[in-house]
Scaffold this motif. Structure first.
Motif, PDB file in Angstrom:
ATOM      1  N   LYS A 319       0.847  -1.187   0.000  1.00 21.29           N
ATOM      2  CA  LYS A 319       0.000   0.000   0.000  1.00 21.29           C
ATOM      3  C   LYS A 319       0.885   1.241   0.000  1.00 21.29           C
ATOM      4  O   LYS A 319       1.795   1.348   0.822  1.00 21.29           O
ATOM      5  CB  LYS A 319      -0.910   0.004   1.225  1.00 21.29           C
ATOM      6  CG  LYS A 319      -1.831  -1.210   1.306  1.00 21.29           C
ATOM      7  CD  LYS A 319      -2.592  -1.243   2.613  1.00 21.29           C
ATOM      8  CE  LYS A 319      -3.451  -2.490   2.713  1.00 21.29           C
ATOM      9  NZ  LYS A 319      -4.170  -2.569   4.012  1.00 21.29           N
ATOM     10  N   ALA A 320       0.612   2.170  -0.920  1.00 22.53           N
ATOM     11  CA  ALA A 320       1.415   3.378  -1.032  1.00 22.53           C
ATOM     12  C   ALA A 320       0.514   4.607  -0.915  1.00 22.53           C
ATOM     13  O   ALA A 320      -0.577   4.651  -1.485  1.00 22.53           O
ATOM     14  CB  ALA A 320       2.162   3.409  -2.359  1.00 22.53           C
ATOM     15  N   ILE A 321       0.980   5.610  -0.162  1.00 21.39           N
ATOM     16  CA  ILE A 321       0.246   6.855   0.046  1.00 21.39           C
ATOM     17  C   ILE A 321       1.144   8.018  -0.355  1.00 21.39           C
ATOM     18  O   ILE A 321       2.309   8.078   0.046  1.00 21.39           O
ATOM     19  CB  ILE A 321      -0.186   7.006   1.518  1.00 21.39           C
ATOM     20  CG1 ILE A 321      -1.086   5.833   1.932  1.00 21.39           C
ATOM     21  CG2 ILE A 321      -0.925   8.327   1.731  1.00 21.39           C
ATOM     22  CD1 ILE A 321      -1.390   5.807   3.418  1.00 21.39           C
ATOM     23  N   LEU A 322       0.596   8.935  -1.161  1.00 17.18           N
ATOM     24  CA  LEU A 322       1.360  10.084  -1.628  1.00 17.18           C
ATOM     25  C   LEU A 322       0.525  11.346  -1.447  1.00 17.18           C
ATOM     26  O   LEU A 322      -0.654  11.378  -1.803  1.00 17.18           O
ATOM     27  CB  LEU A 322       1.732   9.926  -3.111  1.00 17.18           C
ATOM     28  CG  LEU A 322       2.500  11.092  -3.754  1.00 17.18           C
ATOM     29  CD1 LEU A 322       3.895  11.209  -3.157  1.00 17.18           C
ATOM     30  CD2 LEU A 322       2.582  10.904  -5.265  1.00 17.18           C
ATOM     31  N   THR A 323       1.133  12.382  -0.878  1.00 13.23           N
ATOM     32  CA  THR A 323       0.494  13.685  -0.710  1.00 13.23           C
ATOM     33  C   THR A 323       1.252  14.710  -1.535  1.00 13.23           C
ATOM     34  O   THR A 323       2.471  14.837  -1.406  1.00 13.23           O
ATOM     35  CB  THR A 323       0.483  14.115   0.770  1.00 13.23           C
ATOM     36  OG1 THR A 323      -0.258  13.158   1.541  1.00 13.23           O
ATOM     37  CG2 THR A 323      -0.167  15.486   0.925  1.00 13.23           C
ATOM     38  N   SER A 324       0.527  15.443  -2.400  1.00 10.16           N
ATOM     39  CA  SER A 324       1.174  16.374  -3.320  1.00 10.16           C
ATOM     40  C   SER A 324       0.500  17.736  -3.282  1.00 10.16           C
ATOM     41  O   SER A 324      -0.736  17.833  -3.207  1.00 10.16           O
ATOM     42  CB  SER A 324       1.134  15.841  -4.758  1.00 10.16           C
ATOM     43  OG  SER A 324       1.793  14.602  -4.868  1.00 10.16           O
TER      44      SER A 324
END
Length: 331
Positions: A319-324
């Protein structure tokens, strides 16, 4: 530690965005609704609804803009196989990997039916503990993209366009484990094992897509994308790939009794293979974006993405989480 860092970064971005919204809303109160924001800049507006841009499901509109994305994220619960120098697995540990990414894109509308775009971006990956650094390595990638967009059909509520894009990514992976293993197998010869420390590869990708936008009302709209192409993942041959995505957005500026220039967007996309150079398959990507919709010159917002990565060879799910932070300025 990495999770806290990512959380703190997300909170900081939200505070900055709230501050910007509060100040820019003063101007929005003095200006008009979304229907009047449709100027010679060809803003993404249909039926008085202003579409919120998304990198998960890209919009079909023909306009001129420059876009900046900066983000950080983390891959959770990555299984790490602890091996001896003979390559035999004797233990399994879990760890996290941190990501940093950024990209800059420019799109130019030649006329009201044709546009071209160019983009450059980069990303980096680093394990959060000794074992994930040793076995998963340290990697970075730079990507250069060229693309074109042409209008197929349009009316007051709908917009349909075709897009073509080609990108080339230079990927580099540092593997300390492979280097030590090679030195051991070669009787301590460092020079002959140097090639295994750093591996580089150029990964091409090309896609042909159909992009669609539909303004249901002046406060609710839908985006869709379907595409097919080919891609080369790290250490694999070129193979066919396809994507399907849909997004739904609400602009509260046109919602009765609210009239506040904030919009939210929910998006989802499926890819047969990863588009980032990894060997993951059957990817499902979800996104949530909140942004400011009250200015005629730009879109600004924060987008969080959640991704399920499946690695067929090792039967792993990550599971990968990215905030941009994302900003698009229209010319």
């Amino acid at each position: 530690m990495k999770k806290n860092t990512t959380l703190n970064l997300t909170n900081s971005m939200l505070l900055i965005l709230i501050f910007i919204f509060t100040n820019l809303n003063l101007k929005a109160q003095e200006s008009q609704d979304s229907s009047i924001l449709l100027t010679h800049k060809r803003l993404p507006i249909l039926n008085s609804f202003r579409f919120i841009p998304s990198d998960i499901v890209k919009d079909p509109f023909i306009n001129t803009f420059i876009k900046l994305n900066v983000g950080s994220g983390i891959a959770l619960d990555l299984k790490t196989y602890v091996k001896n120098l003979q390559g035999e697995v004797f233990d399994t540990l879990s760890g996290d990997i941190s990501y940093l990414s950024g990209d800059l894109e420019f799109q130019y509308a030649v006329n009201d039916w044709l546009a071209f775009n160019i983009a450059f971006g980069g990303s980096g990956r680093l394990g959060s503990n000794a074992y994930t650094i040793l076995t998963s390595g340290i990697s970075y990638a730079t990507t250069f993209t060229l693309g074109g967009k042409f209008r197929i059909w349009q009316n007051e509520n709908m917009f349909l366009a075709g897009t073509v894009d080609y990108s080339s990514s230079e990927v580099a992976v540092y593997s300390l484990y492979d280097f030590v293993k090679e030195v051991y197998e070669n009787g301590g010869e460092i020079d002959t094992a140097a090639y295994s420390l750093l591996q580089k590869e150029t990964l091409p990708k090309a896609f042909v897509n159909v992009n669609y936008a539909y303004a249901v009302t002046d406060w609710f709209g839908l985006l869709g994308v379907a595409g097919f192409g080919y891609i080369k993942s790290f250490d694999t041959i070129e193979r066919g790939n396809y994507r399907f995505g849909v997004a739904a957005a609400i602009d509260f500026l046109n919602v009765e009794s609210i009239h506040f220039p904030i919009g939210i967007l929910l998006s989802a996309r499926f890819n047969k293979f990863a588009e980032t150079g990894s060997t993951a398959e059957n990817l499902v990507l979800f996104g949530f974006r909140i942004g400011y919709t009250g200015h005629k010159d730009f879109d600004i917002g924060i987008e969080n993405t959640y991704e399920n990565l499946y690695y067929k060879k090792s039967d792993e799910k990550v599971k990968a989480i990215l905030t941009s932070f994302k900003m698009r300025y229209y010319f």
